[in-house]
Design a protein around this motif. Structure first.
Motif, PDB file in Angstrom:
ATOM      1  N   ALA A 359       0.840  -1.100   0.041  1.00 53.16           N
ATOM      2  CA  ALA A 359      -0.024   0.074   0.005  1.00 53.16           C
ATOM      3  C   ALA A 359       0.885   1.308  -0.009  1.00 53.16           C
ATOM      4  CB  ALA A 359      -1.020   0.117   1.210  1.00 53.16           C
ATOM      5  N   GLN A 362      -0.368   4.899   3.798  1.00 50.84           N
ATOM      6  CA  GLN A 362      -0.302   4.201   5.095  1.00 50.84           C
ATOM      7  C   GLN A 362      -1.845   4.059   5.580  1.00 50.84           C
ATOM      8  OE1 GLN A 362       1.823   2.526   7.243  1.00 50.84           O
ATOM      9  NE2 GLN A 362       0.183   2.217   8.603  1.00 50.84           N
ATOM     10  N   ASP A 364      -4.483   3.584   3.836  1.00 51.90           N
ATOM     11  CA  ASP A 364      -5.003   2.524   3.138  1.00 51.90           C
ATOM     12  C   ASP A 364      -4.478   1.210   3.868  1.00 51.90           C
ATOM     13  OD1 ASP A 364      -6.024   3.933   1.181  1.00 51.90           O
ATOM     14  OD2 ASP A 364      -4.283   3.459  -0.272  1.00 51.90           O
ATOM     15  N   THR A 365      -3.463   1.070   4.459  1.00 55.12           N
ATOM     16  CA  THR A 365      -2.920  -0.109   5.318  1.00 55.12           C
ATOM     17  C   THR A 365      -3.565  -0.026   6.531  1.00 55.12           C
ATOM     18  OG1 THR A 365      -0.568   0.141   4.540  1.00 55.12           O
ATOM     19  CG2 THR A 365      -0.928  -1.153   6.350  1.00 55.12           C
ATOM     20  N   ASP A 366      -3.900   0.959   7.191  1.00 60.61           N
ATOM     21  CA  ASP A 366      -4.728   1.085   8.384  1.00 60.61           C
ATOM     22  C   ASP A 366      -6.127   0.420   8.144  1.00 60.61           C
ATOM     23  OD1 ASP A 366      -2.378   1.946   9.674  1.00 60.61           O
ATOM     24  OD2 ASP A 366      -2.936   4.179   9.677  1.00 60.61           O
ATOM     25  N   HIS A 486       1.917  -7.307   9.773  1.00 63.48           N
ATOM     26  CA  HIS A 486       2.024  -5.848   9.173  1.00 63.48           C
ATOM     27  C   HIS A 486       3.195  -5.622   9.274  1.00 63.48           C
ATOM     28  CE1 HIS A 486       1.138  -1.320   9.782  1.00 63.48           C
ATOM     29  NE2 HIS A 486       1.682  -1.529   8.389  1.00 63.48           N
ATOM     30  N   ASP A 487       4.326  -5.165   8.310  1.00 64.78           N
ATOM     31  CA  ASP A 487       5.644  -5.073   8.375  1.00 64.78           C
ATOM     32  C   ASP A 487       6.233  -5.375   9.495  1.00 64.78           C
ATOM     33  OD1 ASP A 487       5.732  -3.290   6.493  1.00 64.78           O
ATOM     34  OD2 ASP A 487       5.083  -1.453   7.504  1.00 64.78           O
ATOM     35  N   VAL A 516       1.687  -7.571   4.939  1.00 67.35           N
ATOM     36  CA  VAL A 516       1.332  -6.145   4.199  1.00 67.35           C
ATOM     37  C   VAL A 516       2.621  -5.457   4.428  1.00 67.35           C
ATOM     38  CG1 VAL A 516       0.014  -3.990   4.564  1.00 67.35           C
ATOM     39  CG2 VAL A 516      -1.184  -6.179   5.016  1.00 67.35           C
ATOM     40  N   THR A 517       3.522  -5.287   3.623  1.00 65.25           N
ATOM     41  CA  THR A 517       4.718  -4.714   3.835  1.00 65.25           C
ATOM     42  C   THR A 517       5.402  -4.336   2.480  1.00 65.25           C
ATOM     43  OG1 THR A 517       7.116  -5.540   4.255  1.00 65.25           O
ATOM     44  CG2 THR A 517       5.823  -7.113   2.889  1.00 65.25           C
ATOM     45  N   SER A 518       6.546  -3.578   2.471  1.00 71.78           N
ATOM     46  CA  SER A 518       7.384  -3.089   1.101  1.00 71.78           C
ATOM     47  C   SER A 518       8.622  -4.160   1.203  1.00 71.78           C
ATOM     48  CB  SER A 518       7.486  -1.739   1.085  1.00 71.78           C
ATOM     49  OG  SER A 518       8.216  -1.409   2.525  1.00 71.78           O
TER      50      SER A 518
END
Length: 559
Positions: A359, A362, A364-366, A486-487, A516-518
Motif C-alpha cells: 500500500a 499508510q 490504506d494499510t490501516d 504488518h511490516d 502487508v509490507t514493502s
C-alpha cells in the motif's frame, strides 16, 4: 444499560446486606454518641447534685458501658461499610476492564489513558456513594436522637432543632449540583491529560527521532494547565460547600446554646439539663458536618458514575452472529469493500496462499488491517470467510480464524516464555521451533536464563528488532488458519530479514498468510502481490512481474 443513577443504586443493591448491617451499627454508634451528653446531664442532676455516691457509682458503670457500645459499634460498622466500598470498587473496575477488553470494541471515543482514569479514580469515587449513604443515615440517626432528647427537655428547643436541621440540609444541597458539574469537568480534564501522557511516553523515542518533543511537551503543558484550572474550580466549589455548611451550622448551634442559657437563667432548665443541651448543641455540629461531607461525596460520585455509565453502556463497534468457521484451511474474500480511504477493494486469499500487499498510502494499510481484524462494522461491501459473511460468524470464531499481528508489537511484563505462550500450555520444543522460525534464537540464547529471561513492561528491555521477532514467534505459535502480518521485519537487518522470509514460508506452509509490507525479501516469497493505490487495487502479480513492469512499485519496494 443503566445510567449514573442506576449504577449508584445498583451498588447499594449488590451489597445491601453489608450496607444494612453497617448502617445499623454506625447508627447505633451515633445514637450512643448523642446519648453521652444526655447521660452526663442525668449524672449531674441525680448523682452529683444530690451527693448520692451509689448513684454516682452506677453512673460511672453506665458511662463505661455506653462508651463500650459506642466504640464497638463504630469499629464493626465502619468495617462493613469499608468492605462494601472496596468490593464495589473492585466490581466496577472489573466491569470496565471487561467492557474495554471486549473483542467487539466500544464506541466511547475514549483513549487508553482516559479509560485508565475511568477504571481507577472514577470507579473509586463512584463506590464512595456507599460510604456516603452509610455515614449519612448514621448522621440522621444522631440528629433524631438529639432532637428527641431536646424535645424531652424542652419542647420549643426540640422543635427548633427539628425545623432548623432540614432547612440547613436544604441550604447546603443547593451547592451540590455545581460541585457535581465541576467534579465531572475535573475528571474529564484529568483523563485527557492522562491519555496524552500515556501517548507521549509510548511514542517518546519516535518524537525525539523526528524532533517533535518540544511540540509534544507544549501540548502536554496546555492540557495539564486546563486540568489544573478544572481542579482549582472544583476545589473552590468544595471550599464554598464546606464553608456554607460550617457557617450555617455554627450560627444554628450558637442560637440553640443562647436560648438554652437563657432558659437556665430563668429557672426553666436545671444545671444538668443545661449541660445536656449545650453538649447536644456541640455534638449536633458533627452529624451536620457529616451530612455536608456526604453531600460532597454524593456529588462527586454522581459525576464519576456518569463517566462509568458512558463506558459500560457504550455500544459495541461490531456485532456478531452465531455461525462457526469450518475446520481446516479457509479462504478469505473481500468483495467491494469500502472503508475510510479504501474504495471498492476486491481481494481473494486462497487456502494455503502467501499473499503480499503493498500500500503506497499508510491510511490504506490501516483501513485494510481494521477490516481484516473485524474491528469495524460500518464498511461497505462484504468480507467472506469460506463463503460465510463475517457478520454472521461468532466473534470468537472469527478471531480464531484470522489473527492480525500489528506492526506495534505489544509485549507485557513477565518472561520471554510467558510472552510467547500467551497463557497456552506449550512445550519447550514448540517454543524453540517458533523462535527459530522468527530468527529470534539470539534473543533467547544471549541470556543465561533463556526463555525465562524477564521482559519489562511494553518490552522496553528489548530492542525494536527483538520485539518484532518475539511478536512474530508468538503469532506463529497461535497457528491461526489465516495470519495477517504488518511490516514484521522493519527493525531487523537485511540478512535477518531474508532469513525470516525463508523460515516464515516454511513455518506457514499449508496455511494462509497475508503480509502487508514493502520488504522485497518477504514479497519475493509471496505467491501473489496486491498493490493498493489511492484506495484501489491497481495491480496483482508476482513480485518479479510487478518489479519489472511497474516503475512506481519498483521504486517503492526495491532497496
Amino acid at each position: 444499560m443503566q445510567g449514573a443513577r442506576g449504577l449508584l443504586t445498583g451498588a447499594l443493591k449488590r451489597h445491601w446486606g453489608r450496607v444494612l448491617f453497617g448502617v445499623l451499627l454506625l447508627s447505633a454508634h451515633q445514637a450512643a454518641e448523642a446519648a453521652v451528653p444526655v447521660a452526663i446531664g442525668l449524672v449531674i442532676d441525680r448523682a452529683v447534685a444530690t451527693g448520692d455516691w451509689v448513684a454516682l457509682g452506677w453512673s460511672v458503670v453506665g458511662l463505661a458501658a455506653l462508651f463500650g457500645v459506642l466504640a464497638s459499634a463504630w469499629r464493626f460498622g465502619s468495617r462493613q461499610s469499608v468492605l462494601a466500598y472496596e468490593r464495589e470498587t473492585h466490581h466496577l473496575r472489573v466491569e470496565v476492564a471487561k467492557r474495554v477488553l471486549d473483542p467487539r470494541g466500544h464506541r466511547t471515543g475514549m483513549r487508553s489513558g482516559e479509560l485508565l482514569s475511568v477504571a481507577s479514580s472514577d470507579a473509586e469515587r463512584a463506590a464512595m456513594f456507599i460510604r456516603a449513604v452509610s455515614m449519612g443515615i448514621a448522621a440522621l440517626a444522631a440528629l433524631v436522637v438529639s432532637s428527641v432528647a431536646l424535645l424531652a427537655i424542652d419542647i420549643p428547643l426540640g422543635l427548633g432543632v427539628l425545623v432548623g436541621v432540614p432547612l440547613l440540609v436544604l441550604l447546603t444541597t443547593r451547592v451540590a449540583p455545581l460541585l457535581t458539574r465541576h467534579s465531572a469537568a475535573q475528571q474529564e480534564a484529568a483523563a485527557r491529560t492522562t491519555a496524552l501522557a500515556t501517548d507521549l511516553v509510548g511514542g517518546l523515542r519516535t518524537l525525539r527521532g523526528i524532533g517533535a518533543q518540544h511540540t509534544a511537551a507544549s501540548r502536554y503543558r496546555k492540557s495539564s494547565t486546563q486540568a489544573l484550572q478544572a481542579s482549582l474550580r472544583t476545589a473552590a466549589t468544595t471550599g464554598l460547600y464546606q464553608g456554607v455548611t460550617a457557617a450555617t451550622s455554627g450560627l444554628f448551634l450558637a442560637a440553640v446554646a443562647g436560648f438554652a442559657g437563657w432558659f437556665a437563667l430563668t429557672g426553666r432548665l436545671t444545671v444538668g439539663e443545661l449541660v445536656t443541651v449545650i453538649g447536644l448543641a456541640q455534638f449536633i455540629s458533627e452529624p451536620l458536618r457529616t451530612l455536608g461531607f456526604c453531600g460532597q461525596l454524593t456529588a462527586t460520585a454522581r459525576a464519576s458514575a456518569a463517566r462509568l455509565a458512558t463506558v459500560l453502556s457504550a455500544e459495541p463497534q461490531v456485532g456478531h452472529g452465531s455461525r462457526e468457521v469450518p475446520n481446516g484451511e479457509i479462504s478469505v474474500a473481500l468483495q467491494g469493500v469500502s472503508y475510510r480511504t479504501l474504495n471498492s477493494v476486491d481481494v481473494d486469499l486462497a487456502p494455503g496462499e502467501l499473499l503480499g500487499v503493498v500500500a503506497y498510502d499508510q491510511r490504506d494499510t490501516d483501513a485494510l488491517l481494521a477490516v481484516l481484524a473485524g474491528q469495524v462494522a460500518d464498511h461497505d461491501g462484504k468480507v467472506l470467510l469460506d463463503g460465510i459473511p463475517a457478520e454472521e460468524l461468532h466473534i470468537d470464531a472469527r478471531r480464531r480464524a484470522i489473527l492480525v499481528e500489528q506492526h506495534d508489537v505489544a509485549l507485557f511484563e513477565g518472561s520471554l516464555r510467558e510472552n510467547l505462550s500467551a497463557g497456552s500450555q506449550l512445550t519447550d520444543d514448540e517454543l524453540a521451533a517458533a523462535v527459530a522460525a522468527a530468527a529470534a534464537e539470539d534473543v533467547v540464547d544471549v541470556h543465561p536464563s533463556g526463555l525465562d529471561h524477564p521482559v519489562t513492561d511494553r518490552g522496553s528491555s528489548l530492542s525494536g528488532g527483538q520485539r518484532q521477532r518475539i511478536g512474530l514467534a508468538r503469532a506463529l505459535l497461535a497457528a491461526p488458519p489465516v495470519l495477517v502480518l504488518h511490516d514484521p521485519t522493519t527493525a531487523v537487518d537485511a540478512v535477518t530479514e531474508e532469513l525470516i522470509a525463508e523460515r516464515l514460508t516454511a513455518a506457514r506452509a499449508g496455511r494462509s498468510t497475508v503480509v502487508v509490507t514493502s520488504s522485497p525479501a518477504l514479497l519475493g516469497k509471496a505467491d501473489r502481490v496486491v498493490v493498493l493505490k489511492d484506495g484501489h487495487v491497481t495491480s496483482i502479480g508476482t513480485h518479479a512481474e510487478l518489479a519489472e513492469s511497474d516503475e512506481t512499485y519498483r521504486k517503492a519496494v526495491l532497496r
